[in-house]
Design a protein around this motif. Structure first.
Motif, PDB file in Angstrom:
ATOM      1  N   PRO A 371      62.033   9.743 -25.355  1.00 11.71           N
ATOM      2  CA  PRO A 371      62.446   8.461 -24.597  1.00 11.71           C
ATOM      3  C   PRO A 371      61.804   8.605 -23.500  1.00 11.71           C
ATOM      4  CG  PRO A 371      64.992  10.112 -24.154  1.00 11.71           C
ATOM      5  CD  PRO A 371      63.343  11.471 -25.542  1.00 11.71           C
ATOM      6  N   ILE A 372      62.227   7.460 -22.413  1.00 17.55           N
ATOM      7  CA  ILE A 372      60.989   6.842 -21.768  1.00 17.55           C
ATOM      8  C   ILE A 372      62.920   7.666 -19.918  1.00 17.55           C
ATOM      9  CG2 ILE A 372      61.194   4.711 -19.726  1.00 17.55           C
ATOM     10  CD1 ILE A 372      60.531   3.970 -22.871  1.00 17.55           C
ATOM     11  N   LEU A 373      62.565   8.663 -19.451  1.00 18.77           N
ATOM     12  CA  LEU A 373      63.704   8.881 -18.985  1.00 18.77           C
ATOM     13  C   LEU A 373      63.374   9.122 -17.356  1.00 18.77           C
ATOM     14  CD1 LEU A 373      64.623  12.653 -18.703  1.00 18.77           C
ATOM     15  CD2 LEU A 373      64.165  11.884 -16.755  1.00 18.77           C
ATOM     16  N   TRP A 374      63.928   8.148 -16.993  1.00 24.34           N
ATOM     17  CA  TRP A 374      64.706   7.974 -15.426  1.00 24.34           C
ATOM     18  C   TRP A 374      66.211   7.943 -15.191  1.00 24.34           C
ATOM     19  CZ3 TRP A 374      67.144   3.613 -14.418  1.00 24.34           C
ATOM     20  CH2 TRP A 374      68.578   3.005 -16.176  1.00 24.34           C
ATOM     21  N   GLY A 375      65.798   7.739 -13.799  1.00 23.18           N
ATOM     22  CA  GLY A 375      67.145   7.742 -12.719  1.00 23.18           C
ATOM     23  C   GLY A 375      66.736   8.058 -11.515  1.00 23.18           C
ATOM     24  N   SER A 376      68.015   7.850 -11.164  1.00 23.84           N
ATOM     25  CA  SER A 376      67.234   8.334  -9.399  1.00 23.84           C
ATOM     26  C   SER A 376      69.256   8.475  -8.789  1.00 23.84           C
ATOM     27  CB  SER A 376      67.663   7.060  -9.032  1.00 23.84           C
ATOM     28  OG  SER A 376      68.231   6.280  -8.397  1.00 23.84           O
ATOM     29  N   ALA A 377      69.238   9.450  -7.642  1.00 24.29           N
ATOM     30  CA  ALA A 377      70.579  10.542  -6.854  1.00 24.29           C
ATOM     31  C   ALA A 377      71.606   8.989  -6.979  1.00 24.29           C
ATOM     32  CB  ALA A 377      70.261  10.375  -6.112  1.00 24.29           C
ATOM     33  N   MET A 380      73.255   5.544  -5.327  1.00 26.27           N
ATOM     34  CA  MET A 380      72.128   4.226  -4.133  1.00 26.27           C
ATOM     35  C   MET A 380      72.129   3.512  -6.238  1.00 26.27           C
ATOM     36  SD  MET A 380      70.867   6.523  -2.874  1.00 26.27           S
ATOM     37  CE  MET A 380      69.308   8.018  -2.860  1.00 26.27           C
ATOM     38  N   GLY A 381      71.875   4.299  -7.281  1.00 26.58           N
ATOM     39  CA  GLY A 381      71.640   3.116  -8.158  1.00 26.58           C
ATOM     40  C   GLY A 381      73.450   2.545  -8.897  1.00 26.58           C
ATOM     41  N   GLN A 382      73.988   2.815  -8.263  1.00 31.81           N
ATOM     42  CA  GLN A 382      75.231   2.176  -8.976  1.00 31.81           C
ATOM     43  C   GLN A 382      74.948   0.414  -8.474  1.00 31.81           C
ATOM     44  OE1 GLN A 382      78.259   5.199  -7.770  1.00 31.81           O
ATOM     45  NE2 GLN A 382      79.054   3.847  -6.988  1.00 31.81           N
ATOM     46  N   HIS A 383      73.751   0.556  -7.060  1.00 30.97           N
ATOM     47  CA  HIS A 383      73.971  -0.801  -5.893  1.00 30.97           C
ATOM     48  C   HIS A 383      73.036  -1.718  -6.718  1.00 30.97           C
ATOM     49  CE1 HIS A 383      77.444  -0.092  -3.747  1.00 30.97           C
ATOM     50  NE2 HIS A 383      76.882   1.404  -4.089  1.00 30.97           N
ATOM     51  N   SER A 384      72.006  -0.829  -7.369  1.00 29.20           N
ATOM     52  CA  SER A 384      70.752  -1.378  -8.312  1.00 29.20           C
ATOM     53  C   SER A 384      71.031  -1.241  -9.593  1.00 29.20           C
ATOM     54  CB  SER A 384      69.246  -1.131  -7.943  1.00 29.20           C
ATOM     55  OG  SER A 384      69.423   0.182  -8.639  1.00 29.20           O
ATOM     56  N   PHE A 385      70.556  -0.548 -10.473  1.00 34.15           N
ATOM     57  CA  PHE A 385      70.435  -0.700 -11.712  1.00 34.15           C
ATOM     58  C   PHE A 385      71.143   0.223 -12.578  1.00 34.15           C
ATOM     59  CE2 PHE A 385      68.704   3.793 -11.001  1.00 34.15           C
ATOM     60  CZ  PHE A 385      69.681   4.287 -11.132  1.00 34.15           C
ATOM     61  N   HIS A 386      72.059   0.168 -12.054  1.00 36.88           N
ATOM     62  CA  HIS A 386      74.201   0.070 -13.075  1.00 36.88           C
ATOM     63  C   HIS A 386      73.851  -0.653 -13.895  1.00 36.88           C
ATOM     64  CE1 HIS A 386      75.451   5.080 -11.625  1.00 36.88           C
ATOM     65  NE2 HIS A 386      73.774   4.706 -11.578  1.00 36.88           N
ATOM     66  N   GLN A 387      73.830  -1.883 -12.780  1.00 38.85           N
ATOM     67  CA  GLN A 387      73.882  -3.299 -13.914  1.00 38.85           C
ATOM     68  C   GLN A 387      73.600  -3.302 -14.808  1.00 38.85           C
ATOM     69  OE1 GLN A 387      75.608  -6.287 -13.165  1.00 38.85           O
ATOM     70  NE2 GLN A 387      74.901  -7.610 -14.417  1.00 38.85           N
ATOM     71  N   LEU A 388      72.602  -2.600 -15.059  1.00 40.88           N
ATOM     72  CA  LEU A 388      71.792  -2.714 -16.899  1.00 40.88           C
ATOM     73  C   LEU A 388      72.564  -1.561 -16.975  1.00 40.88           C
ATOM     74  CD1 LEU A 388      68.202  -3.173 -17.689  1.00 40.88           C
ATOM     75  CD2 LEU A 388      69.779  -0.893 -18.976  1.00 40.88           C
ATOM     76  N   LEU A 389      73.216  -0.757 -16.889  1.00 39.65           N
ATOM     77  CA  LEU A 389      73.710   0.589 -17.919  1.00 39.65           C
ATOM     78  C   LEU A 389      75.103  -0.507 -17.922  1.00 39.65           C
ATOM     79  CD1 LEU A 389      73.259   3.359 -15.565  1.00 39.65           C
ATOM     80  CD2 LEU A 389      72.226   2.691 -17.564  1.00 39.65           C
ATOM     81  N   HIS A 390      76.277  -1.022 -17.591  1.00 35.28           N
ATOM     82  CA  HIS A 390      77.083  -1.510 -17.424  1.00 35.28           C
ATOM     83  C   HIS A 390      77.190  -2.766 -18.775  1.00 35.28           C
ATOM     84  CE1 HIS A 390      79.282   1.443 -15.898  1.00 35.28           C
ATOM     85  NE2 HIS A 390      78.396   1.058 -14.300  1.00 35.28           N
ATOM     86  N   GLN A 391      76.160  -3.427 -18.747  1.00 34.56           N
ATOM     87  CA  GLN A 391      76.263  -4.811 -19.049  1.00 34.56           C
ATOM     88  C   GLN A 391      74.806  -5.362 -19.413  1.00 34.56           C
ATOM     89  OE1 GLN A 391      77.551  -7.695 -15.958  1.00 34.56           O
ATOM     90  NE2 GLN A 391      79.251  -8.260 -17.497  1.00 34.56           N
ATOM     91  N   GLY A 392      73.396  -4.496 -19.875  1.00 28.82           N
ATOM     92  CA  GLY A 392      72.259  -4.580 -20.294  1.00 28.82           C
ATOM     93  C   GLY A 392      72.854  -5.330 -21.330  1.00 28.82           C
ATOM     94  N   THR A 393      72.238  -4.830 -22.268  1.00 26.21           N
ATOM     95  CA  THR A 393      70.904  -5.047 -24.184  1.00 26.21           C
ATOM     96  C   THR A 393      71.627  -3.876 -24.514  1.00 26.21           C
ATOM     97  OG1 THR A 393      69.279  -6.024 -23.520  1.00 26.21           O
ATOM     98  CG2 THR A 393      71.703  -7.670 -24.246  1.00 26.21           C
ATOM     99  N   ARG A 394      70.756  -3.038 -23.739  1.00 30.56           N
ATOM    100  CA  ARG A 394      70.182  -2.021 -24.452  1.00 30.56           C
ATOM    101  C   ARG A 394      71.197  -0.638 -24.363  1.00 30.56           C
ATOM    102  NH1 ARG A 394      64.451  -2.565 -24.638  1.00 30.56           N
ATOM    103  NH2 ARG A 394      64.119  -4.948 -23.106  1.00 30.56           N
ATOM    104  N   LEU A 395      71.146   0.369 -25.580  1.00 33.17           N
ATOM    105  CA  LEU A 395      71.779   1.587 -25.577  1.00 33.17           C
ATOM    106  C   LEU A 395      70.783   2.519 -24.222  1.00 33.17           C
ATOM    107  CD1 LEU A 395      73.540   3.364 -26.939  1.00 33.17           C
ATOM    108  CD2 LEU A 395      72.324   3.873 -28.201  1.00 33.17           C
ATOM    109  N   CYS A 396      71.452   2.882 -23.715  1.00 35.06           N
ATOM    110  CA  CYS A 396      70.794   4.125 -22.997  1.00 35.06           C
ATOM    111  C   CYS A 396      72.276   5.447 -22.299  1.00 35.06           C
ATOM    112  CB  CYS A 396      70.353   3.440 -21.278  1.00 35.06           C
ATOM    113  SG  CYS A 396      70.107   4.405 -19.878  1.00 35.06           S
TER     114      CYS A 396
END
Ligand code: F6P
Length: 547
Positions: A371-377, A380-396
């Motif tokens: 898979p495409i692996l990504w992430g950060s500490a 911080m991510g809660q205030h940027s990409f977690h939006q997608l984790l919670h409401q985005g259309t992709r399974l991650c």
């Protein structure tokens, strides 16, 4: 011999049917149906605790995945890896990184290799002690205070991560890392340093990597410009390499070269002399503890039955989502600032090892691999990409990495961090229905129609799978165990996909084309033009240089 593909394993078809039946299953219902789910879906080894209860995994699917691993002979493959079978079939060599942290050879045939490892460790230890005791001086007689590791990929990511993660164990020598061929990387590092008190470690298994060699040449010139003579240079340069000849051509004598062997892959090499910079930073005893943590994970990997085996289980989860739920991503979120580079380290480990499209026997694979692996500490991510984790259309699927204590002594602030990590894991599980969202809005004083209108925007599907890997603290031992866990996870997934996880042919063509373009930028005239898009960009580059 033809490779066994994932789809050849008898459990594959049954897992497909199970996965289809679970597409609309509720993880929360699994918790109600399985009162001991957390205990049943938690593994412990080498100081790590892996909780995989929040997954789209029924008890039946879990058992079937275990069967899949058994049918693939994962336990025997683990033994083959640890005993040095030539599993890297395209380069006809073993992948013996586990020997780098072994106290005893698993086979008598490996004793010679282990002796080479131990004698290299003795030399690493000497360098660590000499530098940390202020016994090594530069050309002017100044004591060395700073070490700069120049390397890239596996010759950078591992030692840089360990050095960062274990910063509370650092001694007096400051370690710096330069990887990028962008001159800004070296330049900004050197700005802080004095040539008289700086030692460079040129870290390159091949000693042919252009980025590293270019940076090394500039560093060499920097020391010469400060008044050192050619003869003084060896006071400022060490090499870690399997290519002693090239290091000698660069001007680093044998006694300043620490060896690396072809049976250690770059991305698996932090345990070798490649780890010298971080060993200097944290001291030899702590580096030994780091190796010991990894060795404990090796023993667990070798001995634990599949159902209890942490690396195998992590791999089965990776396969489950990639191949049965079409997940394309995997996110790793360390809730620890020192581990902020873990995702980058794991990117190379996972994507360079298993980003492959053919089986070991060269056949095209009929399914997706890494898979495409990504992430950060966190947080911080809660205030940027977690939006997608919670409401985005992709399974991650997400791995939360959660140390339970901090070395800072600031326990109250750390409690806030832990609460955030746990909250994110739980929120991914729970989500929030439109009705719950509406009720919350009504409570806030919105009218019924306003709440009705806004509720879908606040609704969150939940049921999003995640793993929590927790441990008491980031120590040399737990860090060693954690990295070895992911190494073996990567190996198991490669085996299940039927691929060679230890080569990286996909990086070669880009290097050749890069050299061709460089020669053209340098003015060499070639008969055949490149593609029109690249020609245009080269033209723009020439204009920007006022050439
Ligand atoms: O180009 C990819 C790669 O070969 C990695 O596999 C490796 O970790 C990195 O480059 C650096 O290689 P070396 O240690 O030989 O400089």
């Amino acid at each position: 011999m033809p490779s066994t593909l994932l789809t050849d394993l008898p459990a594959y078809a049954e897992l497909r049917a199970l996965a289809d039946s679970l597409k609309s299953a509720s993880i929360q219902e699994f918790f109600s149906q399985q009162p001991n789910r957390v205990e049943q879906f938690t593994l412990e080894a080498a100081g790590l605790r892996l909780d995989f209860s929040k997954h789209l995994l029924s008890a039946a699917a879990h058992s079937k995945l275990i069967e899949l691993a058994q049918q693939a002979g994962l336990a025997a493959r683990a033994t083959a890896l640890l005993q040095g079978e030539a599993l890297n079939n395209t380069e006809q060599r073993p992948a013996l990184h586990s020997l780098l942290r072994a106290k005893q050879a698993p086979l008598s045939a490996l004793r010679d290799k282990l002796e080479q490892v131990h004698s290299t460790q003795q030399r690493m230890r000497d360098w660590c002690e000499r530098l940390n005791q202020g016994q090594h001086q530069g050309f002017s007689g100044a004591v060395i205070t700073d070490v700069v590791n120049i390397g890239i990929g596996g010759s950078d990511l591992g030692p840089r991560l360990v050095s960062d993660a274990l910063r509370f164990y650092h001694g007096d020598i400051a370690c710096h890392y330069v990887a990028n061929v962008d001159p800004a990387d070296l330049q900004s590092t050197l700005l802080e340093l004095s040539p008289e008190s700086t030692l460079f470690i040129i870290c390159s298994k091949s000693f042919r990597t252009e980025e590293t060699l270019i940076n090394a040449q500039v560093a060499r010139q920097w020391v010469l410009n400060a008044g050192a003579s050619e003869a003084d240079l060896d006071k400022h340069f060490l090499a870690i390499t399997s290519n002693l000849e090239a290091a000698a051509d660069f001007g680093i004598p044998d006694q300043h070269c620490l060896p690396l062997w072809d049976w250690v892959g770059g991305r698996y090499s932090v345990w070798s002399a490649v780890g010298l910079s971080c060993a200097i930073a944290i001291g030899w005893d702590n580096f030994t503890a780091f190796l010991a943590g990894a060795e404990r994970m090796d023993e667990h990997f070798q001995q634990a039955p599949v159902a209890q085996n942490m690396p195998m289980l992590l791999s089965l989860l990776e396969i489950w989502y990639c191949n049965f739920f079409a997940a394309e991503n995997h996110s790793v979120l360390p809730y620890d600032q020192g581990l902020q580079r873990l995702p980058s380290f794991l990117q190379q480990l996972t994507m360079e090892s298993n980003g492959k499209q053919v089986a070991q026997d060269g056949r095209s694979l009929p399914y997706h691999t890494a898979p495409i692996l990504w992430g950060s500490a966190g947080s911080m991510g809660q205030h940027s990409f977690h939006q997608l984790l919670h409401q985005g259309t992709r399974l991650c699927p997400v791995d939360f990495i959660l140390p339970l204590t901090t070395h800072t002594g600031m326990t109250e602030q750390h409690r806030f961090l832990v609460a955030n990590g746990l909250a994110q894991s739980r929120t991914l599980l729970l989500g929030r229905s439109a009705e719950e969202a509406k009720a919350a809005l009504l409570k806030r004083g919105l009218s019924d129609s306003e709440a009705e209108e806004l509720a879908p925007h606040l609704a969150m599907p939940g049921n999003r799978p995640n793993t929590v890997i927790s441990f008491e603290a980031v120590t040399p031992e737990t860090l060693g165990a954690l990295l070895a866990l992911y190494e073996h996870r990567t190996f198991c997934s490669g085996q299940l996909w039927g691929i060679n996880s230890f080569d990286q042919w996909g990086v070669e063509l880009g290097k050749d084309i890069g050299m061709d373009i460089l020669s053209r930028l340098e003015g060499e005239q070639k008969a055949a033009p490149l593609d029109p898009a690249t020609e245009q960009l080269m033209l723009r580059w020439r204009e920007a240089q006022r050439l």
